[in-house]
Design a protein around this motif. Structure first.
Motif, PDB file in Angstrom:
ATOM      1  N   PHE A   1      14.018 -19.592  35.439  1.00 57.63           N
ATOM      2  CA  PHE A   1      14.931 -19.175  36.497  1.00 57.63           C
ATOM      3  C   PHE A   1      16.342 -18.858  35.997  1.00 57.63           C
ATOM      4  N   THR A   2      16.572 -18.984  34.696  1.00 56.92           N
ATOM      5  CA  THR A   2      17.937 -18.789  34.208  1.00 56.92           C
ATOM      6  C   THR A   2      18.385 -17.340  34.286  1.00 56.92           C
ATOM      7  N   GLN A   3      17.435 -16.398  34.249  1.00 62.17           N
ATOM      8  CA  GLN A   3      17.835 -14.995  34.207  1.00 62.17           C
ATOM      9  C   GLN A   3      16.638 -14.082  34.467  1.00 62.17           C
ATOM     10  N   VAL A   4      16.949 -12.836  34.805  1.00 64.14           N
ATOM     11  CA  VAL A   4      15.952 -11.764  34.814  1.00 64.14           C
ATOM     12  C   VAL A   4      16.131 -11.021  33.503  1.00 64.14           C
ATOM     13  N   THR A   5      15.129 -11.020  32.675  1.00 63.17           N
ATOM     14  CA  THR A   5      15.265 -10.427  31.344  1.00 63.17           C
ATOM     15  C   THR A   5      15.019  -8.921  31.398  1.00 63.17           C
ATOM     16  N   ASN A   6      15.507  -8.241  30.392  1.00 64.87           N
ATOM     17  CA  ASN A   6      15.325  -6.794  30.301  1.00 64.87           C
ATOM     18  C   ASN A   6      15.175  -6.394  28.843  1.00 64.87           C
ATOM     19  N   PRO A   7      14.069  -6.818  28.217  1.00 66.02           N
ATOM     20  CA  PRO A   7      13.875  -6.529  26.795  1.00 66.02           C
ATOM     21  C   PRO A   7      13.622  -5.043  26.562  1.00 66.02           C
TER      22      PRO A   7
ATOM     23  N   ALA B   1      14.634 -23.155  49.074  1.00 70.62           N
ATOM     24  CA  ALA B   1      13.820 -23.244  47.859  1.00 70.62           C
ATOM     25  C   ALA B   1      13.514 -24.700  47.528  1.00 70.62           C
ATOM     26  N   PRO B   2      12.328 -24.986  46.975  1.00 70.05           N
ATOM     27  CA  PRO B   2      12.016 -26.354  46.534  1.00 70.05           C
ATOM     28  C   PRO B   2      12.926 -26.777  45.388  1.00 70.05           C
ATOM     29  N   THR B   3      12.981 -28.063  45.128  1.00 72.01           N
ATOM     30  CA  THR B   3      13.825 -28.601  44.065  1.00 72.01           C
ATOM     31  C   THR B   3      13.472 -27.980  42.719  1.00 72.01           C
ATOM     32  N   ASP B   4      14.498 -27.482  42.023  1.00 74.34           N
ATOM     33  CA  ASP B   4      14.340 -26.865  40.696  1.00 74.34           C
ATOM     34  C   ASP B   4      13.318 -25.736  40.687  1.00 74.34           C
ATOM     35  N   SER B   5      13.203 -25.033  41.774  1.00 71.57           N
ATOM     36  CA  SER B   5      12.262 -23.916  41.861  1.00 71.57           C
ATOM     37  C   SER B   5      12.885 -22.827  42.722  1.00 71.57           C
ATOM     38  N   GLY B   6      12.060 -21.883  43.145  1.00 73.64           N
ATOM     39  CA  GLY B   6      12.593 -20.779  43.923  1.00 73.64           C
ATOM     40  C   GLY B   6      11.553 -20.165  44.829  1.00 73.64           C
ATOM     41  N   VAL B   7      12.023 -19.334  45.744  1.00 72.75           N
ATOM     42  CA  VAL B   7      11.146 -18.564  46.616  1.00 72.75           C
ATOM     43  C   VAL B   7      11.560 -17.099  46.541  1.00 72.75           C
TER      44      VAL B   7
ATOM     45  N   PHE C   1       7.408 -16.283  49.738  1.00 71.22           N
ATOM     46  CA  PHE C   1       6.394 -17.002  48.973  1.00 71.22           C
ATOM     47  C   PHE C   1       7.096 -17.852  47.924  1.00 71.22           C
ATOM     48  N   ILE C   2       6.622 -19.066  47.737  1.00 67.62           N
ATOM     49  CA  ILE C   2       7.126 -19.915  46.655  1.00 67.62           C
ATOM     50  C   ILE C   2       6.641 -19.344  45.329  1.00 67.62           C
ATOM     51  N   VAL C   3       7.502 -19.339  44.313  1.00 72.08           N
ATOM     52  CA  VAL C   3       7.129 -18.857  42.983  1.00 72.08           C
ATOM     53  C   VAL C   3       5.970 -19.690  42.454  1.00 72.08           C
TER      54      VAL C   3
END
Length: 254
Positions: A234-240, A191-197, A226-228
């Motif tokens: 990126f702290t969490q997957v939410t579920n409202p 993953a790139p710095t401070d990011s994600g794939v 794929f890069i985001v």
């Protein structure tokens, strides 16, 4: 008593020669034809799986809803949507009945590569179907390394349970550290710095047209990343509320 002239006539009779040659060659021609059909279907199935993996990784890299911090929150609802899209694409293959889809969020933070969370769909289980390149795992109630075969999938990695009245547990279950990225040796993805794939892995039991007698049992494997695209939280997957089902990788559903 059979006369010698009768044998002479039979020896010179060629009226059934073509039929005899056809009968002898037909099994060979039929086998070659069926083999060609099977190989073509195998190649087409491989192509379909590749396209489904690419579409899923692409879709997962885009989805989300804007929050008050000018970021995109990824919701369980969004993850379910992209997984269902992959399932629909693979309807003719009976993908989720005969295979397993694993969607991983590989993220970088403070120089550490981590599989923060994973979601899965499909009934197949065990070696060759569960993720080949690392898992969000937990052992003795603590996050484990991704390649710890003795650890089980961590269904709480990276998720937010605040909507159910419990505190956000994403900090206490941050996922699993993975060294060197995900993928095959020599072509691993980081993953790139401070990011994600978004890393997609599909494992599938090939369903042959003619049965396994011709080419044997085949297990197909396809990956895509794929890069985001957006500025994702990126702290969490939410579920409202209303909450959506979490397709965590400890579950095996179609």
């Amino acid at each position: 008593m059979i006369r010698a002239s009768t044998f002479a006539r039979l020896r010179g009779d060629t009226s059934g020669l073509a039929l005899l040659e056809f009968a002898l060659s037909m099994p060979i021609v039929l086998a070659l034809g069926l083999y060609g059909v099977e190989i073509s279907n195998l190649a087409l199935t491989n192509l379909k799986l590749s396209q489904i993996a690419l579409a899923l990784a692409d879709n997962a890299s885009r989805v989300g809803v804007a929050n008050n911090l000018s970021q995109q929150d990824l919701r369980e609802y969004d993850v379910n949507d992209v997984l269902q899209a992959a399932k629909l694409q693979g309807t003719d293959l009976k993908l989720t009945a005969n295979g397993r889809i694993t969607l991983s969020s590989l993220e970088e933070s403070n120089g550490v590569q981590r599989i923060h969370w994973q979601r899965c769909l499909g009934l197949k289980t065990g070696t060759g179907f569960d993720s080949t390149y690392g898992r969000t795992t937990i052992k003795n109630n603590a996050p484990s390394t991704a390649d710890d075969s003795a650890a089980s999938y961590d269904p709480t990695a990276g998720v937010n349970t605040a909507s159910s009245g419990s505190p956000d547990n994403s900090a206490s279950h941050p996922g699993s550290v993975i060294t060197g990225g995900m993928g095959d040796v020599g072509s691993k993805v980081s993953a790139p710095t401070d990011s994600g794939v978004m890393f997609v892995e599909i494992n599938y039991n090939y369903q042959p047209v003619t049965g396994t007698w011709l080419i044997g049992a085949k297990k197909l494997h396809s990956i895509a990343t794929f890069i985001v695209r957006d500025k994702r939280n990126f702290t969490q997957v939410t579920n409202p509320a209303p909450t959506a089902k979490r397709n965590t990788c400890d579950l095996y559903t179609a």
